[in-house]
Design an enzyme around this catalytic site. Structure first.
Site, PDB file in Angstrom:
ATOM      1  N   HIS A  36     -14.891  15.389 -11.169  1.00 44.28           N
ATOM      2  CA  HIS A  36     -13.545  15.601 -11.677  1.00 44.28           C
ATOM      3  C   HIS A  36     -13.221  17.096 -11.721  1.00 44.28           C
ATOM      4  O   HIS A  36     -14.082  17.950 -11.507  1.00 44.28           O
ATOM      5  CB  HIS A  36     -13.416  14.977 -13.067  1.00 44.28           C
ATOM      6  CG  HIS A  36     -13.408  13.483 -13.049  1.00 44.28           C
ATOM      7  ND1 HIS A  36     -13.167  12.704 -14.160  1.00 44.28           N
ATOM      8  CD2 HIS A  36     -13.599  12.600 -12.030  1.00 44.28           C
ATOM      9  CE1 HIS A  36     -13.216  11.418 -13.845  1.00 44.28           C
ATOM     10  NE2 HIS A  36     -13.494  11.334 -12.559  1.00 44.28           N
TER      11      HIS A  36
ATOM     12  N   GLU B 122     -12.579  19.186 -14.147  1.00 39.16           N
ATOM     13  CA  GLU B 122     -13.299  20.014 -15.113  1.00 39.16           C
ATOM     14  C   GLU B 122     -14.700  20.358 -14.613  1.00 39.16           C
ATOM     15  O   GLU B 122     -15.180  21.489 -14.798  1.00 39.16           O
ATOM     16  CB  GLU B 122     -13.415  19.276 -16.457  1.00 39.16           C
ATOM     17  CG  GLU B 122     -12.075  18.921 -17.078  1.00 39.16           C
ATOM     18  CD  GLU B 122     -11.573  17.534 -16.718  1.00 39.16           C
ATOM     19  OE1 GLU B 122     -11.029  16.857 -17.604  1.00 39.16           O
ATOM     20  OE2 GLU B 122     -11.742  17.117 -15.543  1.00 39.16           O
TER      21      GLU B 122
ATOM     22  N   ASP C 226      10.671  -4.345  15.073  1.00 35.67           N
ATOM     23  CA  ASP C 226      10.140  -3.014  15.393  1.00 35.67           C
ATOM     24  C   ASP C 226       8.679  -3.019  15.833  1.00 35.67           C
ATOM     25  O   ASP C 226       8.201  -2.048  16.421  1.00 35.67           O
ATOM     26  CB  ASP C 226      10.279  -2.079  14.182  1.00 35.67           C
ATOM     27  CG  ASP C 226      11.731  -1.778  13.838  1.00 35.67           C
ATOM     28  OD1 ASP C 226      12.611  -2.188  14.617  1.00 35.67           O
ATOM     29  OD2 ASP C 226      11.983  -1.141  12.797  1.00 35.67           O
TER      30      ASP C 226
ATOM     31  N   ARG D  54       0.138   8.482  12.124  1.00 33.52           N
ATOM     32  CA  ARG D  54      -0.284   9.100  13.383  1.00 33.52           C
ATOM     33  C   ARG D  54       0.333  10.483  13.621  1.00 33.52           C
ATOM     34  O   ARG D  54      -0.218  11.283  14.369  1.00 33.52           O
ATOM     35  CB  ARG D  54       0.061   8.177  14.561  1.00 33.52           C
ATOM     36  CG  ARG D  54       1.528   7.832  14.679  1.00 33.52           C
ATOM     37  CD  ARG D  54       1.753   6.680  15.645  1.00 33.52           C
ATOM     38  NE  ARG D  54       3.157   6.280  15.724  1.00 33.52           N
ATOM     39  CZ  ARG D  54       3.741   5.474  14.837  1.00 33.52           C
ATOM     40  NH1 ARG D  54       3.049   5.006  13.821  1.00 33.52           N
ATOM     41  NH2 ARG D  54       5.014   5.150  14.972  1.00 33.52           N
TER      42      ARG D  54
ATOM     43  N   THR E  25      15.086  -6.449   2.335  1.00 30.37           N
ATOM     44  CA  THR E  25      13.936  -6.200   1.461  1.00 30.37           C
ATOM     45  C   THR E  25      14.242  -5.097   0.458  1.00 30.37           C
ATOM     46  O   THR E  25      13.973  -5.228  -0.744  1.00 30.37           O
ATOM     47  CB  THR E  25      12.700  -5.826   2.305  1.00 30.37           C
ATOM     48  OG1 THR E  25      12.409  -6.888   3.215  1.00 30.37           O
ATOM     49  CG2 THR E  25      11.496  -5.578   1.413  1.00 30.37           C
TER      50      THR E  25
END
Length: 347
Positions: free
Chosen positions: A51, A53, A206, A213, A294
């Site tokens: 972490h 710290e 699509d 990428r 959506t």
């Protein structure tokens, strides 16, 4: 800006280096100061690794200075054993007498226990320095733990005349509305979020990869809505290259490691069910890239946190209208000849 704010601001700056790589952990930065001089810095780089710290303490060359130093950290030090030992124990063991914390950790395993443990050990603790900025740093983490759902980002691109897609296309690939720089920015965004979601028609029309990428970073988990399993099996979303969750009506489909089938009731509360499902999969953030139906589903359910809408110079003359969202603009950016509007919802 006072001294404490200056160093917490530096903690935030360091923490941002972990954007997109720390999931499911939060981004955290830490600075160690001795007599007005920074002697150590660190940030959390990846789940399972040390972490902030720990990295800050390890970076201090003369450890004897720690007993007369102050450690600044953007989020409350952990107090429990996970993949790594508690940071509170390290702070206490090294004899650092002062701790300044940006904000409390909302994780039920921590939530004030780290602060309590430090105080009980005789450490001087200050909490709430640049608290709002520290909250914004980990808006995904806080939303996940406080609201029990992922941080939801809506993204779309609209043509100059108000359409997000043509009515018909000759082949199954995207029709680009924005320029290459805007598209590269979208791939950068994908690397920063834990998941990306599209609807059935977008997947069919699509045949997207939904990867990064055009940028360097982690590919997000792909989430695909396919109620009646209409998406062809040769679609790129079924290539098993990236973890993909297909949400459909109950079926006998068998999940594999990278292709997971989940079920919801598509006749009610779709957005809520999806949010609950992603929470169960420990997904802290999702960018919803389409299509209009959506995105509108989440808008109508009032389940979103941020909207990012591009307006390109392309003219489609006819097509699918953009989602309807009544918002007050927060930020407007120009990317060459594209316009980007970013709106953040305030509860």
């Amino acid at each position: 800006m006072n001294t404490q704010e200056k160093y917490i601001k530096r903690c935030i700056q360091l923490a941002k280096n972990g954007l997109g790589t720390t999931y499911p952990n939060p981004m955290v930065g830490s600075v160690i100061v001795h007599e007005g001089k920074i002697i150590g810095e660190g940030w959390h780089k990846k789940a399972g690794e040390p972490h902030a710290e720990v990295n800050a303490v390890q970076s201090v060359k003369d450890k004897s200075l720690l007993t007369n130093a102050t450690i600044y950290v953007s989020l409350e030090p952990c107090s429990h054993f996970g993949k790594t030992p508690p940071c509170c124990d390290l702070i206490i063991r090294t004899g650092i007498p002062n701790v300044v914390i940006g904000t409390v950790d909302p994780n039920i395993q921590v939530v004030g226990n780290g602060i309590k443990k430090l105080i009980e050990a005789g450490v001087n603790v200050t909490v709430g320095v640049l608290e709002d900025e520290c909250y914004q740093l980990n808006k995904r983490f806080f939303t996940f733990h406080n609201k029990k759902r992922p941080y939801i980002i809506l993204k779309w691109a609209v043509s100059q005349d108000g359409f997000i897609a043509p009515v018909q296309k000759e082949e199954n690939k995207p029709v680009w509305i924005t320029n290459q720089y805007s598209r590269q920015l979208v791939h950068k965004w994908r690397s920063e979020e834990q998941a990306i979601l599209v609807g059935t028609q977008t997947a069919i029309d699509d045949n997207p990869k939904l990867d990064v990428r055009d940028w360097t970073g982690n590919n997000p988990t792909r989430i695909v809505l396919d109620a009646n399993r209409r998406i062809p099996k040769n679609n790129q979303l079924f290539d098993n290259q990236i973890k993909t969750i297909i949400i459909s009506k109950p079926s006998d489909e068998i999940s594999t490691e990278n292709c997971i089938f989940e079920n919801i009731d598509f006749d009610s509360n779709i957005a809520v069910q999806i949010s609950d499902l992603l929470f169960q999969h420990h997904i802290q953030s999702v960018i919803i890239e389409g299509g209009c139906k959506t995105i509108q589903t989440f808008i109508d359910a009032d389940l979103w946190d941020e909207a990012r809408a591009f307006k390109g110079s392309t003219l489609l003359k006819d097509g699918v209208k953009a989602p309807h969202l009544k918002v007050v603009e927060n930020k407007r950016l120009l990317i060459n000849n594209d316009e980007l509007l970013i709106t953040r919802k305030h509860d």
